[in-house]
Design a protein around this motif. Structure first.
Motif, PDB file in Angstrom:
ATOM      1  N   TYR A  18     -17.354 113.893 100.984  1.00 14.26           N
ATOM      2  CA  TYR A  18     -18.284 112.942 100.787  1.00 14.26           C
ATOM      3  C   TYR A  18     -19.200 113.587  99.693  1.00 14.26           C
ATOM      4  O   TYR A  18     -20.199 112.779  98.788  1.00 14.26           O
ATOM      5  N   MET A  19     -19.368 114.962  99.584  1.00  9.76           N
ATOM      6  CA  MET A  19     -20.285 115.840  98.575  1.00  9.76           C
ATOM      7  C   MET A  19     -19.739 115.317  97.158  1.00  9.76           C
ATOM      8  O   MET A  19     -20.409 115.025  96.162  1.00  9.76           O
ATOM      9  N   HIS A  20     -18.419 115.414  97.156  1.00 13.83           N
ATOM     10  CA  HIS A  20     -17.894 115.209  95.784  1.00 13.83           C
ATOM     11  C   HIS A  20     -17.925 113.747  95.156  1.00 13.83           C
ATOM     12  O   HIS A  20     -17.972 113.234  94.207  1.00 13.83           O
ATOM     13  N   ALA A  21     -17.423 112.853  96.366  1.00 13.20           N
ATOM     14  CA  ALA A  21     -17.502 111.293  96.202  1.00 13.20           C
ATOM     15  C   ALA A  21     -18.773 110.796  95.683  1.00 13.20           C
ATOM     16  O   ALA A  21     -18.859 109.819  95.140  1.00 13.20           O
ATOM     17  N   ALA A  22     -19.805 111.357  96.367  1.00 14.62           N
ATOM     18  CA  ALA A  22     -21.226 110.710  95.912  1.00 14.62           C
ATOM     19  C   ALA A  22     -21.548 110.973  94.686  1.00 14.62           C
ATOM     20  O   ALA A  22     -22.485 110.128  94.234  1.00 14.62           O
ATOM     21  N   GLY A  23     -21.241 111.824  93.984  1.00 13.17           N
ATOM     22  CA  GLY A  23     -21.559 112.384  92.717  1.00 13.17           C
ATOM     23  C   GLY A  23     -20.799 111.446  91.690  1.00 13.17           C
ATOM     24  O   GLY A  23     -21.391 111.332  90.593  1.00 13.17           O
ATOM     25  N   LEU A  24     -19.529 110.895  92.018  1.00 10.51           N
ATOM     26  CA  LEU A  24     -18.891 110.220  91.010  1.00 10.51           C
ATOM     27  C   LEU A  24     -19.473 108.940  90.378  1.00 10.51           C
ATOM     28  O   LEU A  24     -19.372 108.823  89.373  1.00 10.51           O
ATOM     29  N   LEU A  38     -20.544 107.278  85.512  1.00 13.42           N
ATOM     30  CA  LEU A  38     -20.557 105.747  85.089  1.00 13.42           C
ATOM     31  C   LEU A  38     -21.924 105.432  83.848  1.00 13.42           C
ATOM     32  O   LEU A  38     -21.623 104.790  83.138  1.00 13.42           O
ATOM     33  N   ILE A  39     -23.000 106.307  84.108  1.00  9.41           N
ATOM     34  CA  ILE A  39     -24.128 106.206  83.234  1.00  9.41           C
ATOM     35  C   ILE A  39     -23.487 106.661  81.825  1.00  9.41           C
ATOM     36  O   ILE A  39     -23.893 105.997  80.882  1.00  9.41           O
ATOM     37  N   ASP A  40     -22.783 107.716  81.607  1.00  9.70           N
ATOM     38  CA  ASP A  40     -22.087 108.031  80.233  1.00  9.70           C
ATOM     39  C   ASP A  40     -20.675 107.626  79.945  1.00  9.70           C
ATOM     40  O   ASP A  40     -20.138 108.380  79.412  1.00  9.70           O
ATOM     41  N   TYR A  41     -20.535 106.426  80.644  1.00  7.33           N
ATOM     42  CA  TYR A  41     -19.060 105.954  80.417  1.00  7.33           C
ATOM     43  C   TYR A  41     -18.405 105.746  79.024  1.00  7.33           C
ATOM     44  O   TYR A  41     -17.292 106.190  78.886  1.00  7.33           O
TER      45      TYR A  41
END
Length: 80
Positions: free
Chosen positions: A52-58, A62-65
């Motif tokens: 969850y810690m790593h998935a929440a930051g993904l 997308l901001i800098d896609y």
């Protein structure tokens, strides 16, 4: 010349940086306390917490896609 070793004065950029570091430290302390409460209530499941810690930051990536897309196409090109 601004920012010399002996120069005294108000620097808003430095004040912003100190404030940002202080807010980050406070947020990390609060998150640590929340994590401790959750572990106490539900037990210690480190693998799930790590996911969850790593998935929440993904979604933040997308901001800098557009830049990420450029870099990936460069890395995957055969002549790189």
């Amino acid at each position: 010349k601004k920012g010399g070793a002996g120069e005294q004065g108000f620097d808003p950029v430095m004040l912003f940086g100190v404030g940002l570091c202080s807010a980050s430290t406070l947020a990390m302390a609060c998150l640590g306390n929340c994590q401790e409460l959750v572990f106490r209530k539900y037990g210690k499941h480190y693998d799930e917490v790590l996911l969850y810690m790593h998935a929440a930051g993904l979604p933040l990536y997308l901001i800098d896609y557009s830049t990420l897309k450029e870099h990936m196409s460069f890395w995957l090109s055969p002549d790189a």
